[in-house]
Design an enzyme around this catalytic site. Structure first.
Site, PDB file in Angstrom:
ATOM      1  N   ASP A  30      16.070  -9.350   3.132  1.00  0.00           N
ATOM      2  CA  ASP A  30      15.573  -9.152   4.361  1.00  0.00           C
ATOM      3  C   ASP A  30      16.524  -8.825   5.306  1.00  0.00           C
ATOM      4  O   ASP A  30      17.583  -9.813   5.304  1.00  0.00           O
ATOM      5  CB  ASP A  30      14.494 -10.028   4.765  1.00  0.00           C
ATOM      6  CG  ASP A  30      13.575  -9.671   6.289  1.00  0.00           C
ATOM      7  OD1 ASP A  30      12.374  -9.434   5.715  1.00  0.00           O
ATOM      8  OD2 ASP A  30      14.049  -9.228   7.196  1.00  0.00           O
ATOM      9  N   ASN A  86       1.821 -10.078   4.948  1.00  0.00           N
ATOM     10  CA  ASN A  86       1.105 -10.012   6.189  1.00  0.00           C
ATOM     11  C   ASN A  86       0.306  -8.922   6.077  1.00  0.00           C
ATOM     12  O   ASN A  86       1.083  -7.774   5.989  1.00  0.00           O
ATOM     13  CB  ASN A  86       1.865 -10.152   7.366  1.00  0.00           C
ATOM     14  CG  ASN A  86       3.077 -11.348   7.650  1.00  0.00           C
ATOM     15  OD1 ASN A  86       2.493 -12.317   7.394  1.00  0.00           O
ATOM     16  ND2 ASN A  86       4.104 -11.180   8.059  1.00  0.00           N
ATOM     17  N   GLN A  93       2.254  -8.106  10.513  1.00  0.00           N
ATOM     18  CA  GLN A  93       2.841  -7.105  10.081  1.00  0.00           C
ATOM     19  C   GLN A  93       3.496  -6.094  11.011  1.00  0.00           C
ATOM     20  O   GLN A  93       2.930  -5.515  11.709  1.00  0.00           O
ATOM     21  CB  GLN A  93       1.688  -6.304   9.116  1.00  0.00           C
ATOM     22  CG  GLN A  93       2.427  -5.206   8.250  1.00  0.00           C
ATOM     23  CD  GLN A  93       1.255  -4.682   7.148  1.00  0.00           C
ATOM     24  OE1 GLN A  93       0.020  -4.578   7.503  1.00  0.00           O
ATOM     25  NE2 GLN A  93       1.737  -3.795   6.559  1.00  0.00           N
ATOM     26  N   HIS A  99       4.367  -5.360   1.439  1.00  0.00           N
ATOM     27  CA  HIS A  99       5.516  -6.209   0.878  1.00  0.00           C
ATOM     28  C   HIS A  99       5.180  -7.437   0.783  1.00  0.00           C
ATOM     29  O   HIS A  99       4.287  -8.071   1.638  1.00  0.00           O
ATOM     30  CB  HIS A  99       6.924  -5.941   1.787  1.00  0.00           C
ATOM     31  CG  HIS A  99       6.441  -6.155   3.236  1.00  0.00           C
ATOM     32  ND1 HIS A  99       6.007  -5.248   4.091  1.00  0.00           N
ATOM     33  CD2 HIS A  99       6.760  -7.230   3.998  1.00  0.00           C
ATOM     34  CE1 HIS A  99       5.814  -5.411   5.346  1.00  0.00           C
ATOM     35  NE2 HIS A  99       6.211  -6.719   5.291  1.00  0.00           N
ATOM     36  N   HIS A 101       7.135 -11.262   1.292  1.00  0.00           N
ATOM     37  CA  HIS A 101       8.182 -11.916   1.516  1.00  0.00           C
ATOM     38  C   HIS A 101       8.446 -13.294   0.627  1.00  0.00           C
ATOM     39  O   HIS A 101       7.357 -13.961   0.307  1.00  0.00           O
ATOM     40  CB  HIS A 101       7.818 -12.803   3.135  1.00  0.00           C
ATOM     41  CG  HIS A 101       7.772 -11.688   4.004  1.00  0.00           C
ATOM     42  ND1 HIS A 101       8.764 -11.360   4.784  1.00  0.00           N
ATOM     43  CD2 HIS A 101       6.862 -11.033   4.625  1.00  0.00           C
ATOM     44  CE1 HIS A 101       8.339 -10.513   5.817  1.00  0.00           C
ATOM     45  NE2 HIS A 101       7.062 -10.316   5.433  1.00  0.00           N
TER      46      HIS A 101
HETATM   47  P1  AMP Z   1       6.382  -7.798   8.221  1.00  0.00           P
HETATM   48  O1  AMP Z   1       6.705  -8.370   9.751  1.00  0.00           O
HETATM   49  O2  AMP Z   1       5.611  -8.594   7.492  1.00  0.00           O
HETATM   50  O3  AMP Z   1       5.845  -6.355   8.399  1.00  0.00           O
HETATM   51  O4  AMP Z   1       7.723  -7.619   7.710  1.00  0.00           O
HETATM   52  C1  AMP Z   1       8.907  -6.831   7.859  1.00  0.00           C
HETATM   53  C2  AMP Z   1       9.901  -7.304   7.411  1.00  0.00           C
HETATM   54  O5  AMP Z   1      10.861  -6.334   7.235  1.00  0.00           O
HETATM   55  C3  AMP Z   1      10.972  -8.208   8.528  1.00  0.00           C
HETATM   56  O6  AMP Z   1      11.039  -9.445   8.134  1.00  0.00           O
HETATM   57  C4  AMP Z   1      11.988  -7.305   8.905  1.00  0.00           C
HETATM   58  O7  AMP Z   1      13.252  -8.140   8.988  1.00  0.00           O
HETATM   59  C5  AMP Z   1      12.334  -6.662   7.696  1.00  0.00           C
HETATM   60  N1  AMP Z   1      12.856  -5.334   7.675  1.00  0.00           N
HETATM   61  C6  AMP Z   1      12.476  -4.319   8.448  1.00  0.00           C
HETATM   62  N2  AMP Z   1      13.380  -3.204   8.301  1.00  0.00           N
HETATM   63  C7  AMP Z   1      14.295  -3.700   7.229  1.00  0.00           C
HETATM   64  C8  AMP Z   1      15.135  -3.013   6.571  1.00  0.00           C
HETATM   65  N3  AMP Z   1      15.573  -1.717   6.890  1.00  0.00           N
HETATM   66  N4  AMP Z   1      15.739  -3.430   5.408  1.00  0.00           N
HETATM   67  C9  AMP Z   1      15.339  -4.736   5.237  1.00  0.00           C
HETATM   68  N5  AMP Z   1      14.605  -5.404   5.707  1.00  0.00           N
HETATM   69  C10 AMP Z   1      13.851  -4.899   6.755  1.00  0.00           C
END
Ligand code: AMP
Ligand code: ZN
Length: 135
Positions: A30, A86, A93, A99, A101
């Site tokens: 992440d 999420n 989300q 995805h 975590h």
């Molecule tokens: P969510 O809030 O559950 O949708 O999680 C999205 C996650 O994706 C967050 O923890 C972000 O830090 C991560 N994220 C967003 N864009 C990228 C990216 N390009 N590469 C890696 N992680 C990302």
């Protein structure tokens, strides 16, 4: 899915720090980690959320989560692991490609994967048991 960043990362079109890859998934670090080693399991086929995930693929995601959690414990010597997933804006989300975590936890790290417990009243219990029909 055009314009889905996680589709592009999962396919390899956009480079990422990849911890693991197989036919169905890519596991990446992440970019905004909650703790050292915070990783995301991305299916290569687009699904917006858990409801859109085929059951067999979802089961395989759980197996990958286990492998990653075990490897984190071994490689990072973390003290625990949270698995968070999420669905919907209200749940936090922000990227609408399913995805999971995988968040390594370290004693005293103060990462905010927690909540303030409420109270389950009898009235609430009845209402929920009548409303939620799991099929
Ligand atoms: P969510 O809030 O559950 O949708 O999680 C999205 C996650 O994706 C967050 O923890 C972000 O830090 C991560 N994220 C967003 N864009 C990228 C990216 N390009 N590469 C890696 N992680 C990302
Ligand atoms: Zn996607």
């Amino acid at each position: 899915m055009e314009n889905c960043i996680f589709c592009k990362i999962a396919s390899g079109e956009i480079p990422s720090a990849t911890l693991y890859e197989d036919e169905d998934f890519r596991v990446i670090l992440d970019l905004g980690p909650a703790t050292k080693g915070h990783a995301l399991i991305l299916p290569k086929k687009h699904a917006a959320n858990i409801a859109e995930m085929p059951d067999d693929l979802l089961g395989r995601a759980a197996s990958v989560a286990k492998k990653v959690a075990v490897a984190m414990k071994e490689g990072l010597s973390c003290d625990g692991v949270n698995i968070v997933q999420n669905n919907g804006e209200a749940a936090g989300q922000t990227v609408f490609h399913f995805h999971m975590h995988i968040i390594p936890r370290y004693n005293g790290d103060n990462a905010g994967v927690t909540w303030t417990p409420g109270k389950l009243t009898d009235e609430m219990k009845e209402e929920i048991l009548n409303a939620v029909k799991v099929k």
